[in-house]
Design an enzyme around this catalytic site. Structure first.
Site, PDB file in Angstrom:
ATOM      1  N   ALA A 257       0.843  -1.195   0.000  1.00 61.63           N
ATOM      2  CA  ALA A 257       0.000   0.000   0.000  1.00 61.63           C
ATOM      3  C   ALA A 257       0.876   1.242   0.000  1.00 61.63           C
ATOM      4  O   ALA A 257       1.965   1.241   0.576  1.00 61.63           O
ATOM      5  CB  ALA A 257      -0.919   0.020   1.218  1.00 61.63           C
ATOM      6  N   ASP A 258       0.390   2.266  -0.675  1.00 57.55           N
ATOM      7  CA  ASP A 258       1.040   3.572  -0.607  1.00 57.55           C
ATOM      8  C   ASP A 258       0.323   4.495   0.358  1.00 57.55           C
ATOM      9  O   ASP A 258       0.907   5.451   0.850  1.00 57.55           O
ATOM     10  CB  ASP A 258       1.098   4.198  -1.996  1.00 57.55           C
ATOM     11  N   ARG A 259      -0.950   4.206   0.627  1.00 57.05           N
ATOM     12  CA  ARG A 259      -1.671   4.934   1.665  1.00 57.05           C
ATOM     13  C   ARG A 259      -2.925   4.154   2.041  1.00 57.05           C
ATOM     14  O   ARG A 259      -3.640   3.656   1.170  1.00 57.05           O
ATOM     15  CB  ARG A 259      -2.052   6.348   1.202  1.00 57.05           C
TER      16      ARG A 259
END
Length: 386
Positions: A257-259
């Protein structure tokens, strides 16, 4: 075999492997300035949310270290206020390199907080700088340990889920998207770390991974890491996920995940949402594996996550080695970029990330444990794992 590395550090000397040239050429680039770090992140010579946070922090620390050694001393060392006014714009500048990856912002906020607390404690400028340098190294050093923790949490959770469903928890087949291993972190990895853990404890059947167009982080980077680690694996095109689920037993999808928003909505590499929809259709557990720094409790849901759009040209070209192989004077494979579309296309949609709604996610794993939704709920309570 030894895992790969994205960042090589020797004192204040920082080198990164140029991931644009992998898997055919391993070239380390020295990062000497803040501007070079920003460019490396923006151009994706280095990528992966934890890795870019580590590079940003380390380059910031190296910049301050050079300032301490300079003669005459830089003007920003004249007072704590001068130091603050000088470094805050630098940290703000670094964030602009990849806006979707919250780890980058988390690292700069952590350094900003350290700066302010040192000023509030009455420290002199040089002492503050030493504290900031130490903190910048901690950002990178802590990554490997937490990756191993979350990988174990996620791996053991999956084994247990399979056993509860009547399986024996062995020969587990897991699909992943993009690259979330040592090249995307400071070591071991997140979702690819979960796969590595299952392999290490003898419970993995095969790792499946998508090519992850248009940058092909799967076919270039994940393929190389799995091959290096001698983990049984199978590459598929992004469009083959549905077919894979129809014809092969897949026990889980694990992604990074990036966010991650407060409710569990998750931004990750483009193509993740597609895999999640298909996983839900086939009742395959969908697992997000990411460090606490990726969870953004200030964002209520996925609609508040900024989505980076890459230059349109990147969707029109591919980079790779010439085939049949041709070696240059240094004995390396010659590489080239080729255009796969007509020239002068006017409309190209090229987001770098998509958002997977929490309702499609089975579990979210951090270094503190595994979160699942309460029965009947479509969102997560992440309080126990952040």
């Amino acid at each position: 075999m030894a895992p790969m590395t994205s960042i090589r550090l020797s004192g204040d000397k920082i080198e990164i492997v140029n991931q644009l040239l992998l898997p055919h050429t391993t070239e380390f680039i020295e990062i000497q300035t803040i501007e070079q770090a920003h460019d490396a992140i923006k151009s994706m010579k280095i990528r992966g949310a934890p890795a870019i946070a580590s590079l940003a922090a380390l380059s910031f620390g190296a910049y301050l270290s050079r300032g301490l050694e300079a003669s005459p001393a830089p003007e920003y060392l004249a007072s704590p206020e001068a130091l603050r006014d000088h470094v805050l714009p630098i940290l703000d500048f670094l964030i602009t390199a990849r806006p979707t990856a919250v780890n980058l912002g988390a690292a700069t906020r952590r350094l900003t907080k350290t700066l302010q607390s040192s000023i509030d404690a009455g420290k002199d400028p040089r002492s503050i700088v030493l504290v900031l340098i130490a903190e910048s190294h901690l950002v990178a050093d802590e990554d490997v340990g937490r990756n191993k923790e979350m990988s174990k949490w996620g791996g053991e959770w999956l084994i247990d889920q399979v056993k509860q469903a009547g399986g024996d928890g062995t020969s587990l087949n897991v699909l992943t998207v993009c690259n979330t291993g040592s090249l995307a972190t400071s070591g071991y990895g997140t979702a690819l770390g979960l796969i590595t853990y299952l392999h290490e404890v003898g419970n993995l059947g095969k790792a499946y991974y998508t090519q992850t167009a248009p940058y092909h982080q799967g076919s270039r980077l994940t393929a190389l890491e799995l091959k290096t680690l001698q983990i049984p694996s199978v590459m598929i095109c992004d469009t083959m996920v549905g077919s894979l689920f129809q014809h092969h037993k897949i026990h889980a999808v694990a992604v990074g995940a990036d966010r991650v928003a407060k409710n569990g909505d998750t931004a990750n590499k483009i193509g993740t949402y597609n895999a999640a929809v298909l996983a839900a259709r086939h009742k395959i557990p969908f697992i997000v594996v990411a460090p606490i720094s990726t969870v953004d409790l200030d964002v209520a849901d996925g609609s508040g996550i900024p989505i980076e759009h890459r230059p349109p040209l990147e969707a029109c070209i591919v980079r790779g080695a010439l085939h049949p192989p041709t070696l240059n004077a240094q004995g390396q494979k010659e590489q080239a970029q080729v255009m796969i579309t007509p020239t002068d296309l006017y409309e190209i949609y090229n987001p770098s990330f998509d958002v997977t709604p929490a309702e499609l996610i089975t579990a979210i794993v951090t270094e503190k444990g595994v979160a699942v939704k309460k029965e009947g709920s479509q969102i997560f309570d992440l309080s126990a794992i952040v």
